[in-house]
Design a protein around this motif. Structure first.
Motif, PDB file in Angstrom:
ATOM      1  N   VAL A  77       0.870  -1.176   0.000  1.00 22.13           N
ATOM      2  CA  VAL A  77       0.000   0.000   0.000  1.00 22.13           C
ATOM      3  C   VAL A  77       0.903   1.222   0.000  1.00 22.13           C
ATOM      4  N   ALA A  78       0.614   2.192  -0.840  1.00 21.68           N
ATOM      5  CA  ALA A  78       1.474   3.369  -0.947  1.00 21.68           C
ATOM      6  C   ALA A  78       1.518   4.145   0.367  1.00 21.68           C
ATOM      7  N   VAL A  79       2.724   4.508   0.785  1.00 25.90           N
ATOM      8  CA  VAL A  79       2.881   5.355   1.961  1.00 25.90           C
ATOM      9  C   VAL A  79       2.523   6.782   1.561  1.00 25.90           C
ATOM     10  N   PRO A  80       1.542   7.400   2.210  1.00 25.52           N
ATOM     11  CA  PRO A  80       1.112   8.732   1.792  1.00 25.52           C
ATOM     12  C   PRO A  80       2.125   9.819   2.127  1.00 25.52           C
ATOM     13  N   ASP A  81       2.172  10.841   1.287  1.00 29.79           N
ATOM     14  CA  ASP A  81       2.967  12.033   1.567  1.00 29.79           C
ATOM     15  C   ASP A  81       2.081  13.036   2.286  1.00 29.79           C
ATOM     16  N   GLY A  82       2.707  13.942   3.027  1.00 32.17           N
ATOM     17  CA  GLY A  82       1.935  14.989   3.680  1.00 32.17           C
ATOM     18  C   GLY A  82       2.213  15.093   5.159  1.00 32.17           C
ATOM     19  N   HIS A  83       1.444  15.944   5.830  1.00 28.69           N
ATOM     20  CA  HIS A  83       1.624  16.170   7.255  1.00 28.69           C
ATOM     21  C   HIS A  83       1.187  14.957   8.064  1.00 28.69           C
ATOM     22  N   TYR A  84       1.882  14.727   9.165  1.00 31.19           N
ATOM     23  CA  TYR A  84       1.657  13.546   9.995  1.00 31.19           C
ATOM     24  C   TYR A  84       0.233  13.442  10.530  1.00 31.19           C
ATOM     25  N   ALA A  85      -0.414  14.558  10.759  1.00 31.12           N
ATOM     26  CA  ALA A  85      -1.742  14.539  11.378  1.00 31.12           C
ATOM     27  C   ALA A  85      -2.889  14.518  10.381  1.00 31.12           C
ATOM     28  N   GLU A  86      -2.570  14.373   9.093  1.00 32.96           N
ATOM     29  CA  GLU A  86      -3.645  14.315   8.102  1.00 32.96           C
ATOM     30  C   GLU A  86      -4.371  12.969   8.161  1.00 32.96           C
ATOM     31  N   GLU A  87      -5.628  12.985   7.761  1.00 32.98           N
ATOM     32  CA  GLU A  87      -6.467  11.787   7.797  1.00 32.98           C
ATOM     33  C   GLU A  87      -5.857  10.645   6.976  1.00 32.98           C
ATOM     34  N   THR A  88      -5.153  10.984   5.900  1.00 36.78           N
ATOM     35  CA  THR A  88      -4.566   9.955   5.037  1.00 36.78           C
ATOM     36  C   THR A  88      -3.532   9.099   5.778  1.00 36.78           C
ATOM     37  N   MET A  89      -2.966   9.627   6.847  1.00 33.80           N
ATOM     38  CA  MET A  89      -1.931   8.896   7.568  1.00 33.80           C
ATOM     39  C   MET A  89      -2.488   7.704   8.348  1.00 33.80           C
ATOM     40  N   ARG A  90      -3.807   7.614   8.428  1.00 36.84           N
ATOM     41  CA  ARG A  90      -4.396   6.455   9.110  1.00 36.84           C
ATOM     42  C   ARG A  90      -4.043   5.153   8.389  1.00 36.84           C
ATOM     43  N   SER A  91      -3.629   5.264   7.139  1.00 35.17           N
ATOM     44  CA  SER A  91      -3.236   4.056   6.409  1.00 35.17           C
ATOM     45  C   SER A  91      -1.955   3.451   6.966  1.00 35.17           C
ATOM     46  N   THR A  92      -1.255   4.187   7.853  1.00 34.35           N
ATOM     47  CA  THR A  92      -0.021   3.664   8.446  1.00 34.35           C
ATOM     48  C   THR A  92      -0.273   2.965   9.786  1.00 34.35           C
ATOM     49  N   VAL A  93      -1.530   2.868  10.192  1.00 33.94           N
ATOM     50  CA  VAL A  93      -1.841   2.175  11.445  1.00 33.94           C
ATOM     51  C   VAL A  93      -1.657   0.668  11.270  1.00 33.94           C
ATOM     52  N   VAL A  94      -0.901   0.055  12.180  1.00 35.90           N
ATOM     53  CA  VAL A  94      -0.828  -1.404  12.289  1.00 35.90           C
ATOM     54  C   VAL A  94      -1.644  -1.753  13.528  1.00 35.90           C
ATOM     55  N   PRO A  95      -2.814  -2.386  13.362  1.00 39.52           N
ATOM     56  CA  PRO A  95      -3.744  -2.544  14.480  1.00 39.52           C
ATOM     57  C   PRO A  95      -3.140  -3.262  15.695  1.00 39.52           C
ATOM     58  N   ASN A  96      -3.279  -2.594  16.834  1.00 42.22           N
ATOM     59  CA  ASN A  96      -2.859  -3.146  18.128  1.00 42.22           C
ATOM     60  C   ASN A  96      -1.350  -3.358  18.244  1.00 42.22           C
ATOM     61  N   ARG A  97      -0.582  -2.703  17.396  1.00 42.75           N
ATOM     62  CA  ARG A  97       0.869  -2.936  17.375  1.00 42.75           C
ATOM     63  C   ARG A  97       1.515  -2.703  18.743  1.00 42.75           C
ATOM     64  N   ASN A  98       1.248  -1.559  19.347  1.00 46.30           N
ATOM     65  CA  ASN A  98       1.884  -1.276  20.628  1.00 46.30           C
ATOM     66  C   ASN A  98       1.418  -2.215  21.727  1.00 46.30           C
ATOM     67  N   ALA A  99       0.144  -2.581  21.698  1.00 46.63           N
ATOM     68  CA  ALA A  99      -0.369  -3.507  22.708  1.00 46.63           C
ATOM     69  C   ALA A  99       0.342  -4.849  22.620  1.00 46.63           C
ATOM     70  N   ILE A 100       0.559  -5.319  21.398  1.00 44.49           N
ATOM     71  CA  ILE A 100       1.242  -6.600  21.194  1.00 44.49           C
ATOM     72  C   ILE A 100       2.699  -6.514  21.639  1.00 44.49           C
ATOM     73  N   MET A 101       3.386  -5.469  21.208  1.00 46.37           N
ATOM     74  CA  MET A 101       4.799  -5.308  21.551  1.00 46.37           C
ATOM     75  C   MET A 101       4.993  -5.133  23.051  1.00 46.37           C
ATOM     76  N   LEU A 102       4.149  -4.322  23.664  1.00 45.73           N
ATOM     77  CA  LEU A 102       4.285  -4.083  25.098  1.00 45.73           C
ATOM     78  C   LEU A 102       4.026  -5.338  25.909  1.00 45.73           C
ATOM     79  N   THR A 103       3.057  -6.132  25.496  1.00 45.19           N
ATOM     80  CA  THR A 103       2.771  -7.371  26.223  1.00 45.19           C
ATOM     81  C   THR A 103       3.992  -8.280  26.226  1.00 45.19           C
ATOM     82  N   ILE A 104       4.644  -8.401  25.082  1.00 48.90           N
ATOM     83  CA  ILE A 104       5.856  -9.220  24.991  1.00 48.90           C
ATOM     84  C   ILE A 104       6.971  -8.598  25.832  1.00 48.90           C
TER      85      ILE A 104
END
Length: 236
Positions: A77-104
């Protein structure tokens, strides 16, 4: 306080590692290979561990990451260009990533009798990433208190959670963090692209902090147009 730092190799987590090494007792860095396209960041995490003379644990969770589909960080999936807080940046979410990493990481900390796990989430992450927000940090801390009750006492330390990336740059500079030896770009090329959200945020943070940015960007001035466009969008 014996602390394990979750270190991606990015500016935030490497700055945090240097902060912990200066202010507490850094016992190890832990990184995760979840199939991210910008995997070269792990080389910078290893470099940080070597520099600070602590063990570096790389946890392979690619089989898990392969099922967390739909993110521009892991899929075709193309990594969007633009400001970090734009709605398009939601495509960079990896669901539950921090929860998984922190648990380990908490399991690792308990096994190694560490007192804390540190993570470099910050205020700029809140809009895009739900598992970077204060509510998540507080809830995870409480959950782990129950999960390890009677076995170990490990706290989640997130000193930047209410701050900005510019605050991290300022703090990192105060602890002599070698910013040139960190990697942020989501596109994972030979140089920082200068156009993706995390590159724009990085460039903007150095500017706001008044600290020289040693990063080699392919497009070093794109952040100006991106931040202006986002500001105009917010006004409208």
């Amino acid at each position: 306080m014996k602390t394990i730092v979750i270190c991606s190799g990015g500016l935030d987590s490497v700055s945090l590692a240097h902060k912990i090494a200066a202010e507490n007792e850094l016992v190890a860095l832990v990184s995760f290979d979840y199939g991210q396209r910008h995997k070269k960041e792990l080389d910078f995490a290893a470099l940080c561990a070597s520099r600070l003379a602590v063990p570096h644990h790389i946890i392979d969770i690619r089989t898990i990451g392969a099922h967390l589909t739909g993110s521009a960080l892991t899929d075709d999936v193309a990594v969007p260009d633009g400001h970090y807080a734009e709605e398009t940046m939601r495509s960079t979410v990896v669901p539950n990533r921090n929860a998984i990493m922190l648990t380990i990481a908490f399991g690792l900390a308990a096994a190694q009798q560490a007192d804390a796990v540190a993570i470099a989430v910050h205020g700029g992450d809140h809009f895009i990433y739900p598992d970077c927000r204060p509510g998540f940090i507080d809830s995870f801390n409480d959950m782990q208190r129950h999960a390890l009750d009677g076995y170990a006492s490990v706290k989640l330390y997130a000193p930047y959670v209410a701050g900005s990336k510019a605050d991290i740059v300022t703090d990192g500079a105060s602890h002599d963090t070698p910013f040139a030896e960190t990697w942020s770009c989501y596109k994972g090329g030979m140089r920082h692209c200068g156009r993706c959200g995390t590159c724009v945020e990085r460039r903007e943070a150095f500017h706001l902090a008044g600290v020289n940015d040693p990063t080699d960007y392919e497009d070093p001035d794109f952040w100006l147009a991106a931040t202006s466009a986002y500001a105009a969008q917010e006004v409208n």
